[in-house]
Design an enzyme around this catalytic site. Structure first.
Site: not given
Length: 484
Positions: A72, A148, A172
């Site tokens: 990420k 996210s 997330s």
């Protein structure tokens, strides 16, 4: 069969026995990213020269030697951009160090295929707030993959990489895992170092892992967990060989299902999949009983005070002077601050900064932040009561199925409520995992969440593994339909 359809352990055996080469495996990953990611938008940074430089110089005979992974884009990586999905850090292209998790993945021999798309500064539940555009769900390109960490979830679901790291502040990792038919683990707070992870809400943030199977997930956790002197919140707890401890009998195991997790607020199709999962466990001899979690209604309000308060503090450093984007045509210092932050941050980030600043301001701190902190303690007590008698808590990962891109763009409350069932584990620091639990009538994935006692990742892995082996939903691949 694609090499990327094999498990991490199967690939490691083939690599060790010289049946395949790391170059061939990584080239397959490169080819899939090149072919499929234009439809998904899961990568922000994908540099084939960077990838090839690793293949010629990776650690052999390690836990993840030659295995393609991705991170990420809020996890700092030396010599590779870290943008946090934002305009503010769009030009942070050459960090000087690796986050601890990035360093440990490299030490374990893995190949980092690049940096994955995310909601800006990890603030969102749909991956629609990224400065680099939304990520698309591989099971239907018209739908969100969750957020996210939506880029991480989509990349694993589509078979671009074998595993990916995300961050989980209020769900997330688990929520996008549920939306993409992947396994998503949020470990106990402190199990994995946060050094080098751009902070959102420091008392809630935790690095998590995406994979197609529970075993692959456990292998990655072995590689990255453990004490880190650079992170004083990291735990000294021993790191077990998680992947070797997955098989155990469910007979006599006690599972708690909070009645609030199965209320009318849950989509009926989601509830049906969870009821089916309960029967699977009962069929394996587990004892499943209904319990109460009386303070669940306070979870979302408490989170959306604590998280913005911590975010407003953490993001104060991005001021156009020391870090991040600086606006042009400014007149004085105050104007630099105002224009740089106004232009550099997106609307969702601004909203949370403003809420947090308000709640921390004189006259409001006691009324808001302190009350939320007290609620956090009460919620922890609910978990303590349940875990005196039960091994795990079971329920849906999300109250609803994946929704279409843009569907909830004007309904922030609806999006925030998607985190209702995942937030509790963050507030109290417990480990939780989402495992594939089937599909809706429209073919959209559903996730089953298992929450365990502190540092009992072995336990929730065992429950998840038993369910996975009984159902094998992970074998259902995405068709990449939609997107017209």
């Amino acid at each position: 069969m694609s090499l990327l359809d094999l498990s991490i352990k199967e690939l490691r055996n083939k690599l060790d026995n010289k049946e395949i080469t790391a170059q061939a495996l990584i080239q397959e990953s490169v080819d899939r990213i090149t072919e499929l990611d234009p439809k998904l938008n899961s990568f922000i940074t994908f540099d084939t020269d960077y990838v090839k430089s690793q293949v010629t110089d990776f650690q052999e005979n390690q836990l993840l030697s030659g295995i393609p992974v991705a991170l990420k884009d809020n996890i700092v990586t030396r010599d590779l951009a870290t943008t946090c999905g934002s305009k503010m850090l769009e030009n942070f292209t050459d960090p000087l160090y690796d986050a601890t998790v990035a360093e440990r993945l490299r030490t374990a021999g893995s190949i980092n295929m690049g940096k994955l798309n995310m909601d800006e500064f990890a603030m969102g539940s749909s991956n629609e707030s990224s400065h680099f555009g939304p990520v698309h769900n591989p099971y239907n390109l018209d739908y969100v993959p969750g957020g996210s960490s939506g880029g991480s979830a989509a990349a694993v679901a589509a078979g671009l990489v074998k595993a990916a790291l995300g961050s989980d502040t209020g769900g997330s990792v688990r929520q996008p895992a549920a939306f993409t038919n992947t396994v998503g683990l949020k470990p106990t707070y402190g199990r994995i170092s946060r050094f080098g992870v751009v902070a959102f809400a420091s008392s809630l943030d935790q690095i998590g892992i995406f994979s197609k199977t529970v075993e692959d997930n456990a292998v990655v956790l072995e590689a990255i967990a453990g004490r880190d002197e650079m992170d004083t919140t990291s735990s000294v707890q021993e790191v077990p060989k998680f992947s070797e401890l997955l098989e155990t009998s469910m007979a006599g195991k006690k599972i708690a299902v909070p009645e609030e997790y199965m209320s009318d607020a849950i989509n009926p199709e989601i509830r049906e999949r969870v009821l089916e999962a309960i029967e699977v466990y009962r069929g394996m001899g587990a004892i499943v009983e209904t319990v109460r979690m009386p303070h669940l209604d306070y979870v979302v309000p408490a989170y959306y005070i604590i998280a913005p308060c911590e975010a407003s503090s953490n993001l104060a450093r991005f001021d156009g002077i020391r870090y991040g984007y600086r606006a042009d045509n400014t007149t004085d210092l105050d104007n630099i601050y105002e224009k740089s932050r106004a232009e550099g941050f997106g609307s969702e980030v601004k909203k949370r900064i403003l809420v947090g600043t308000y709640c921390l301001s004189a006259g409001h701190y006691d009324a808001f932040y302190m009350q939320a902190a007290k609620l956090r303690t009460v919620i922890k007590q609910d978990f303590d009561v349940i875990f005196k008698e039960y091994d795990v808590i079971l329920g849906p990962t999300t109250p609803d199925a994946p929704f279409k891109i843009g569907e909830h763009s004007k309904d922030a409350v609806k999006v925030y409520l998607n985190d209702l069932l995942t937030i509790p584990a963050n507030l109290v620091g417990l480990p939780a995992i989402s495992v594939p639990a089937g599909f809706t009538k429209e073919g959209l994935p559903v996730g089953l969440q298992l929450t365990g006692k502190a540092f009992d990742e072995v336990g929730i892995y065992q429950f998840a593994y038993a369910f996975e082996q009984a159902t094998k939903y992970y074998q259902i691949k995405p068709e990449m339909k939609g997107g017209n």
